[in-house]
Scaffold this motif. Structure first.
Motif, mmCIF file in Angstrom:
data_model
loop_
_atom_site.group_PDB
_atom_site.id
_atom_site.type_symbol
_atom_site.label_atom_id
_atom_site.label_comp_id
_atom_site.label_asym_id
_atom_site.label_seq_id
_atom_site.Cartn_x
_atom_site.Cartn_y
_atom_site.Cartn_z
ATOM 1 N N ASN A 231 -24.471 32.054 -27.491
ATOM 2 C CA ASN A 231 -23.995 30.839 -26.694
ATOM 3 C C ASN A 231 -25.253 30.228 -26.006
ATOM 4 O OD1 ASN A 231 -21.352 31.239 -27.053
ATOM 5 N ND2 ASN A 231 -20.994 32.471 -25.062
ATOM 6 N N ASP A 232 -26.432 30.490 -26.602
ATOM 7 C CA ASP A 232 -27.461 30.248 -25.997
ATOM 8 C C ASP A 232 -28.228 29.202 -26.690
ATOM 9 O OD1 ASP A 232 -28.566 31.397 -28.176
ATOM 10 O OD2 ASP A 232 -29.827 32.837 -27.001
ATOM 11 N N GLY A 233 -27.395 28.427 -27.708
ATOM 12 C CA GLY A 233 -28.059 27.175 -28.467
ATOM 13 C C GLY A 233 -28.075 27.580 -29.909
ATOM 14 N N GLY A 234 -27.670 28.724 -30.440
ATOM 15 C CA GLY A 234 -27.821 28.948 -32.010
ATOM 16 C C GLY A 234 -28.496 30.250 -32.315
ATOM 17 N N THR A 235 -28.780 30.959 -31.638
ATOM 18 C CA THR A 235 -29.644 32.228 -31.868
ATOM 19 C C THR A 235 -28.620 33.374 -32.590
ATOM 20 O OG1 THR A 235 -31.268 32.203 -29.894
ATOM 21 C CG2 THR A 235 -30.952 34.233 -31.092
ATOM 22 N N GLN A 236 -29.157 33.715 -33.977
ATOM 23 C CA GLN A 236 -28.215 34.320 -34.541
ATOM 24 C C GLN A 236 -27.897 35.762 -33.817
ATOM 25 O OE1 GLN A 236 -28.866 34.783 -38.767
ATOM 26 N NE2 GLN A 236 -28.450 36.794 -38.827
ATOM 27 N N VAL A 237 -26.585 36.316 -34.217
ATOM 28 C CA VAL A 237 -26.265 37.490 -33.478
ATOM 29 C C VAL A 237 -27.092 38.856 -34.373
ATOM 30 C CG1 VAL A 237 -24.659 39.378 -33.420
ATOM 31 C CG2 VAL A 237 -24.360 37.124 -32.807
ATOM 32 N N LYS A 238 -27.924 39.579 -33.738
ATOM 33 C CA LYS A 238 -28.653 40.808 -34.350
ATOM 34 C C LYS A 238 -28.271 42.055 -34.052
ATOM 35 C CE LYS A 238 -31.997 37.846 -35.994
ATOM 36 N NZ LYS A 238 -32.351 37.758 -37.274
ATOM 37 N N SER A 239 -27.300 42.305 -32.964
ATOM 38 C CA SER A 239 -26.835 43.534 -32.709
ATOM 39 C C SER A 239 -25.432 43.669 -32.301
ATOM 40 C CB SER A 239 -27.752 44.122 -31.614
ATOM 41 O OG SER A 239 -27.703 43.555 -30.437
ATOM 42 N N LEU A 240 -25.009 44.716 -32.084
ATOM 43 C CA LEU A 240 -23.477 44.778 -31.737
ATOM 44 C C LEU A 240 -23.270 44.423 -30.259
ATOM 45 C CD1 LEU A 240 -22.186 48.036 -33.399
ATOM 46 C CD2 LEU A 240 -21.829 45.714 -34.090
ATOM 47 N N SER A 241 -24.446 44.561 -29.673
ATOM 48 C CA SER A 241 -24.645 44.263 -28.158
ATOM 49 C C SER A 241 -24.541 42.570 -27.911
ATOM 50 C CB SER A 241 -25.814 44.799 -27.469
ATOM 51 O OG SER A 241 -25.904 44.456 -26.184
ATOM 52 N N ASN A 242 -25.244 41.880 -29.123
ATOM 53 C CA ASN A 242 -25.375 40.576 -28.895
ATOM 54 C C ASN A 242 -23.872 40.133 -29.304
ATOM 55 O OD1 ASN A 242 -28.490 40.292 -30.520
ATOM 56 N ND2 ASN A 242 -27.954 40.443 -28.496
ATOM 57 N N LEU A 243 -23.271 40.480 -29.956
ATOM 58 C CA LEU A 243 -21.754 40.269 -30.715
ATOM 59 C C LEU A 243 -20.758 40.398 -29.704
ATOM 60 C CD1 LEU A 243 -20.127 39.051 -32.760
ATOM 61 C CD2 LEU A 243 -19.625 41.363 -33.693
ATOM 62 N N PHE A 244 -20.679 41.359 -29.065
ATOM 63 C CA PHE A 244 -19.658 41.916 -28.017
ATOM 64 C C PHE A 244 -20.433 41.295 -26.613
ATOM 65 C CE2 PHE A 244 -18.625 45.021 -31.486
ATOM 66 C CZ PHE A 244 -17.499 44.531 -31.646
ATOM 67 N N GLY A 245 -21.277 41.408 -26.354
ATOM 68 C CA GLY A 245 -21.771 41.301 -24.911
ATOM 69 C C GLY A 245 -21.974 42.744 -24.212
ATOM 70 N N GLU A 246 -23.143 43.071 -23.178
ATOM 71 C CA GLU A 246 -23.346 44.400 -23.120
ATOM 72 C C GLU A 246 -22.407 45.053 -22.627
ATOM 73 O OE1 GLU A 246 -26.818 46.550 -20.598
ATOM 74 O OE2 GLU A 246 -26.738 44.520 -20.630
ATOM 75 N N ASP A 247 -21.342 44.640 -21.599
ATOM 76 C CA ASP A 247 -20.363 45.133 -20.978
ATOM 77 C C ASP A 247 -19.486 45.688 -22.149
ATOM 78 O OD1 ASP A 247 -21.709 45.115 -18.497
ATOM 79 O OD2 ASP A 247 -20.626 43.565 -17.745
ATOM 80 N N ALA A 248 -18.942 44.691 -22.873
ATOM 81 C CA ALA A 248 -17.901 45.080 -23.813
ATOM 82 C C ALA A 248 -18.396 46.032 -24.800
ATOM 83 C CB ALA A 248 -17.305 43.928 -24.647
ATOM 84 N N TYR A 249 -19.561 45.995 -25.153
ATOM 85 C CA TYR A 249 -20.559 46.789 -26.211
ATOM 86 C C TYR A 249 -20.262 48.408 -25.492
ATOM 87 C CZ TYR A 249 -24.146 49.331 -28.833
ATOM 88 O OH TYR A 249 -24.730 49.984 -29.607
ATOM 89 N N TRP A 250 -20.849 48.631 -24.479
ATOM 90 C CA TRP A 250 -20.874 50.015 -23.777
ATOM 91 C C TRP A 250 -19.191 50.576 -23.554
ATOM 92 C CZ3 TRP A 250 -24.425 53.462 -22.860
ATOM 93 C CH2 TRP A 250 -25.720 53.078 -23.043
ATOM 94 N N GLN A 251 -18.352 49.553 -23.340
ATOM 95 C CA GLN A 251 -16.846 50.025 -23.244
ATOM 96 C C GLN A 251 -16.418 50.580 -24.695
ATOM 97 O OE1 GLN A 251 -14.790 46.561 -21.826
ATOM 98 N NE2 GLN A 251 -15.803 46.827 -19.806
ATOM 99 N N LEU A 252 -16.955 49.854 -25.537
ATOM 100 C CA LEU A 252 -16.661 50.163 -26.992
ATOM 101 C C LEU A 252 -17.109 51.707 -27.577
ATOM 102 C CD1 LEU A 252 -14.998 49.166 -29.623
ATOM 103 C CD2 LEU A 252 -17.465 48.424 -30.499
ATOM 104 N N ILE A 253 -18.586 51.947 -26.945
ATOM 105 C CA ILE A 253 -19.032 53.210 -27.275
ATOM 106 C C ILE A 253 -18.378 54.226 -26.343
ATOM 107 C CG2 ILE A 253 -21.118 54.610 -26.797
ATOM 108 C CD1 ILE A 253 -22.747 52.085 -26.920
#
Length: 259
Positions: A231-253
């Motif tokens: 959401n920062d203007g078009g930077t491509q997602v590079k990781s699962l943390s980018n995709l989900f957001g840090e909190d949601a990513y750690w909840q997934l782990i």
């Protein structure tokens, strides 16, 4: 009336360091002859030795979801996972290998290793700590997040891989050969009683969880406020943390790996 408190002069150096509580030295501070000192200094390095002769099998993981290439690339590490037929596994993705001396090595399987962030740290309980099956024997740290790891069997830790506190690279790249987390002395009958599964059963478990992870990724990619860019203007997602957001990513782990 005055009270005089006499300082104990024979406190063990590990008590002075805050590691032990109230331990008195009974060896005249000849630490080189003390088995407790030896254990606390992690002199048993068996957990850090490589196991190059383990035979690994590739898992057939089908990733047939229709995802944008930029998103499907995030699943690439999960499309080439392996399993070791010489190990047994817990449902929380901890492998167990019995050694000739009766001890067992424990580490994270390939799915857990691939799911963890590259900058994570892993710390385990101190040597000589007894844990029961299902109790926490280690923790994965990352930023402000912590995920506990459950012991796959009951026993006493005899060696801990302290190198994983600095980097989990060995776990991520070679989870079975170089990824030992601890060596344990199992309780009598612990291996027979432990809720461990065969390699074939764990392979099916991993395949199912990769499919679940794929669905989570597909759902996240479909959200209008996510997509393939941040959401920062078009930077491509590079990781699962980018995709989900840090909190949601750690909840997934935590959902897949946490104890």
């Amino acid at each position: 009336m005055s009270i005089t408190i006499e300082k104990q002069r024979d406190l063990c150096i590990w008590t002075e360091a805050g590691v032990l509580n109230g331990k008195i030295c009974d060896r005249g501070f000849r630490c080189e002859d003390c088995p407790l000192d030896t254990a606390l200094r992690d002199s048993d390095t068996s957990c850090q030795e490589e196991d190059p002769l383990l035979e690994l099998q590739d898992l057939d993981v089908s990733l047939d979801m229709d995802l944008p290439e930029e998103i499907s690339d995030l699943l690439h590490p999960f499309s080439k996972l392996q399993i070791c037929d010489e190990l047994r596994y817990s449902r929380s993705h901890v492998w167990v290998r019995r050694l000739k001396n009766g001890k067992v090595k424990c580490g994270l399987d390939a799915f857990a290793a691939a799911l963890l962030p590259v900058d994570a740290q892993l710390i385990v309980v101190a040597n000589n700590t007894r844990v029961r099956e299902g109790e926490h024997f280690g923790w994965v740290y990352g930023g402000s997040h912590t995920i506990p790891l459950s012991a796959p069997i009951s026993g006493t830790v005899s060696c801990r891989n302290t190198g994983l506190l600095a980097s989990i690279e060995s776990t991520r790249t070679s989870p079975y050969q170089k990824g030992c987390v601890v060596t344990m002395e199992p309780d009598v009958g612990a291996l027979a009683d432990a809720q461990l599964v065969t390699p074939a059963a764990q392979a099916r478990n991993i395949q199912q969880q990769v499919r679940e992870l794929s669905q989570h990724i597909a759902d996240a990619a479909a959200l209008p406020d996510v997509g393939i860019c941040l959401n920062d203007g078009g930077t491509q997602v590079k990781s699962l943390s980018n995709l989900f957001g840090e909190d949601a990513y750690w909840q997934l782990i935590s959902r897949f790996v946490g104890g």
